[in-house]
Design a protein around this motif. Structure first.
Motif, PDB file in Angstrom:
ATOM      1  N   PHE A  49      -2.671  -4.041  -3.718  1.00  0.00           N
ATOM      2  CA  PHE A  49      -4.366  -4.115  -3.848  1.00  0.00           C
ATOM      3  C   PHE A  49      -4.581  -4.925  -2.513  1.00  0.00           C
ATOM      4  O   PHE A  49      -5.772  -4.596  -2.031  1.00  0.00           O
ATOM      5  CB  PHE A  49      -4.688  -4.803  -5.184  1.00  0.00           C
ATOM      6  CG  PHE A  49      -4.931  -3.664  -6.176  1.00  0.00           C
ATOM      7  CD1 PHE A  49      -5.971  -2.462  -5.986  1.00  0.00           C
ATOM      8  CD2 PHE A  49      -4.259  -3.587  -7.459  1.00  0.00           C
ATOM      9  CE1 PHE A  49      -6.345  -1.693  -6.945  1.00  0.00           C
ATOM     10  CE2 PHE A  49      -4.695  -2.515  -8.368  1.00  0.00           C
ATOM     11  CZ  PHE A  49      -5.761  -1.651  -8.050  1.00  0.00           C
ATOM     12  N   VAL A  50      -4.245  -5.928  -2.585  1.00  0.00           N
ATOM     13  CA  VAL A  50      -4.425  -6.907  -1.222  1.00  0.00           C
ATOM     14  C   VAL A  50      -4.311  -6.295  -0.251  1.00  0.00           C
ATOM     15  O   VAL A  50      -5.318  -6.416   0.795  1.00  0.00           O
ATOM     16  CB  VAL A  50      -3.789  -8.342  -1.397  1.00  0.00           C
ATOM     17  CG1 VAL A  50      -4.079  -9.153  -0.324  1.00  0.00           C
ATOM     18  CG2 VAL A  50      -4.085  -9.103  -2.873  1.00  0.00           C
ATOM     19  N   GLY A  51      -3.230  -5.681   0.451  1.00  0.00           N
ATOM     20  CA  GLY A  51      -2.973  -4.869   1.123  1.00  0.00           C
ATOM     21  C   GLY A  51      -4.013  -3.982   1.704  1.00  0.00           C
ATOM     22  O   GLY A  51      -4.404  -3.683   2.843  1.00  0.00           O
ATOM     23  N   ALA A  52      -4.397  -3.170   0.590  1.00  0.00           N
ATOM     24  CA  ALA A  52      -5.635  -2.208   0.779  1.00  0.00           C
ATOM     25  C   ALA A  52      -6.752  -2.672   1.239  1.00  0.00           C
ATOM     26  O   ALA A  52      -7.467  -2.353   2.126  1.00  0.00           O
ATOM     27  CB  ALA A  52      -5.779  -1.225  -0.384  1.00  0.00           C
ATOM     28  N   VAL A  53      -7.270  -3.819   0.711  1.00  0.00           N
ATOM     29  CA  VAL A  53      -8.196  -4.561   1.341  1.00  0.00           C
ATOM     30  C   VAL A  53      -7.976  -5.286   2.447  1.00  0.00           C
ATOM     31  O   VAL A  53      -9.008  -5.125   3.582  1.00  0.00           O
ATOM     32  CB  VAL A  53      -8.621  -5.841   0.060  1.00  0.00           C
ATOM     33  CG1 VAL A  53      -9.742  -6.796   0.913  1.00  0.00           C
ATOM     34  CG2 VAL A  53      -8.852  -5.284  -1.061  1.00  0.00           C
ATOM     35  N   SER A  73       7.626  -5.041 -10.240  1.00  0.00           N
ATOM     36  CA  SER A  73       6.517  -3.915  -9.984  1.00  0.00           C
ATOM     37  C   SER A  73       5.182  -4.381 -10.092  1.00  0.00           C
ATOM     38  O   SER A  73       4.514  -3.998  -9.399  1.00  0.00           O
ATOM     39  CB  SER A  73       6.972  -2.808 -11.163  1.00  0.00           C
ATOM     40  OG  SER A  73       8.079  -2.542 -11.134  1.00  0.00           O
ATOM     41  N   MET A  74       4.839  -5.111 -10.863  1.00  0.00           N
ATOM     42  CA  MET A  74       3.491  -5.686 -10.936  1.00  0.00           C
ATOM     43  C   MET A  74       3.133  -6.581  -9.753  1.00  0.00           C
ATOM     44  O   MET A  74       2.021  -6.569  -9.342  1.00  0.00           O
ATOM     45  CB  MET A  74       3.101  -6.500 -12.233  1.00  0.00           C
ATOM     46  CG  MET A  74       3.108  -5.474 -13.644  1.00  0.00           C
ATOM     47  SD  MET A  74       1.836  -4.309 -13.437  1.00  0.00           S
ATOM     48  CE  MET A  74       2.704  -2.919 -12.885  1.00  0.00           C
ATOM     49  N   SER A  75       4.121  -7.226  -9.285  1.00  0.00           N
ATOM     50  CA  SER A  75       3.683  -8.106  -8.033  1.00  0.00           C
ATOM     51  C   SER A  75       3.780  -7.168  -6.850  1.00  0.00           C
ATOM     52  O   SER A  75       2.789  -7.463  -6.029  1.00  0.00           O
ATOM     53  CB  SER A  75       4.932  -9.033  -7.790  1.00  0.00           C
ATOM     54  OG  SER A  75       5.120  -9.960  -8.838  1.00  0.00           O
ATOM     55  N   LEU A  76       4.383  -6.062  -6.779  1.00  0.00           N
ATOM     56  CA  LEU A  76       4.416  -4.965  -5.642  1.00  0.00           C
ATOM     57  C   LEU A  76       3.027  -4.418  -5.718  1.00  0.00           C
ATOM     58  O   LEU A  76       2.337  -4.121  -4.666  1.00  0.00           O
ATOM     59  CB  LEU A  76       5.540  -4.005  -5.913  1.00  0.00           C
ATOM     60  CG  LEU A  76       5.443  -2.949  -4.618  1.00  0.00           C
ATOM     61  CD1 LEU A  76       5.582  -3.617  -3.418  1.00  0.00           C
ATOM     62  CD2 LEU A  76       6.592  -1.931  -4.926  1.00  0.00           C
ATOM     63  N   ARG A  77       2.517  -4.225  -7.186  1.00  0.00           N
ATOM     64  CA  ARG A  77       1.129  -3.428  -7.133  1.00  0.00           C
ATOM     65  C   ARG A  77       0.153  -4.588  -6.792  1.00  0.00           C
ATOM     66  O   ARG A  77      -1.011  -4.034  -6.017  1.00  0.00           O
ATOM     67  CB  ARG A  77       0.880  -3.214  -8.600  1.00  0.00           C
ATOM     68  CG  ARG A  77      -0.370  -2.705  -8.898  1.00  0.00           C
ATOM     69  CD  ARG A  77      -0.694  -2.533 -10.595  1.00  0.00           C
ATOM     70  NE  ARG A  77      -1.930  -1.758 -10.581  1.00  0.00           N
ATOM     71  CZ  ARG A  77      -2.847  -2.239 -11.488  1.00  0.00           C
ATOM     72  NH1 ARG A  77      -2.694  -2.964 -12.551  1.00  0.00           N
ATOM     73  NH2 ARG A  77      -3.795  -1.328 -11.663  1.00  0.00           N
ATOM     74  N   THR A  78       0.263  -5.685  -7.005  1.00  0.00           N
ATOM     75  CA  THR A  78      -0.755  -6.620  -6.547  1.00  0.00           C
ATOM     76  C   THR A  78      -0.764  -6.793  -5.069  1.00  0.00           C
ATOM     77  O   THR A  78      -1.931  -7.014  -4.308  1.00  0.00           O
ATOM     78  CB  THR A  78      -0.527  -8.188  -7.106  1.00  0.00           C
ATOM     79  OG1 THR A  78      -0.415  -8.109  -8.402  1.00  0.00           O
ATOM     80  CG2 THR A  78      -1.422  -9.250  -6.683  1.00  0.00           C
TER      81      THR A  78
END
Length: 107
Positions: free
Chosen positions: A42-46, A34-39
């Motif tokens: 974030f990177v995808g949003a940038v 789950s935390m990997s997906l969160r990361t």
């Protein structure tokens, strides 16, 4: 204080819970995923930049920690969907005595 079991269910090996070590390892893997997906969100949003996709990725990045904690704290239970049936044959029982019987001395 220990709690007594109030249910009449028999404990079978198929319904026994996993070892503590295995359960913790499984929870850690779920949390890490789950935390990997969160990361990635974030990177995808940038990378995506402005637009609807960016806001969806940010939304996912904000709420994934909550989901990760709930999933990590979820207790794993097993259910084999096997119900024990009550016996269909009547079991004979001992009858009560009629009173006190004396044993003769020297017997």
């Amino acid at each position: 204080m220990a709690r007594a079991r109030n249910d009449d269910d028999a404990v079978r090996i198929t319904t026994a819970s996993a070892s503590r070590h295995e359960d913790i390892r499984r929870r850690q893997r779920r949390y890490l995923a789950s935390m990997s997906l969160r990361t990635i969100c974030f990177v995808g949003a940038v990378i995506v930049g402005e637009g609807l996709a960016m806001w969806l990725l940010i939304f996912g990045a904000i709420f994934l920690p909550y989901v990760a904690v709930v999933m990590a704290n979820a207790v794993t239970t097993r259910n084999d969907a096997f119900d024990l049936r009550a016996p269909t044959v009547a079991r004979p029982q001992l009858e009560g005595g009629t009173g006190r019987q004396s044993i003769p001395p020297g017997s």
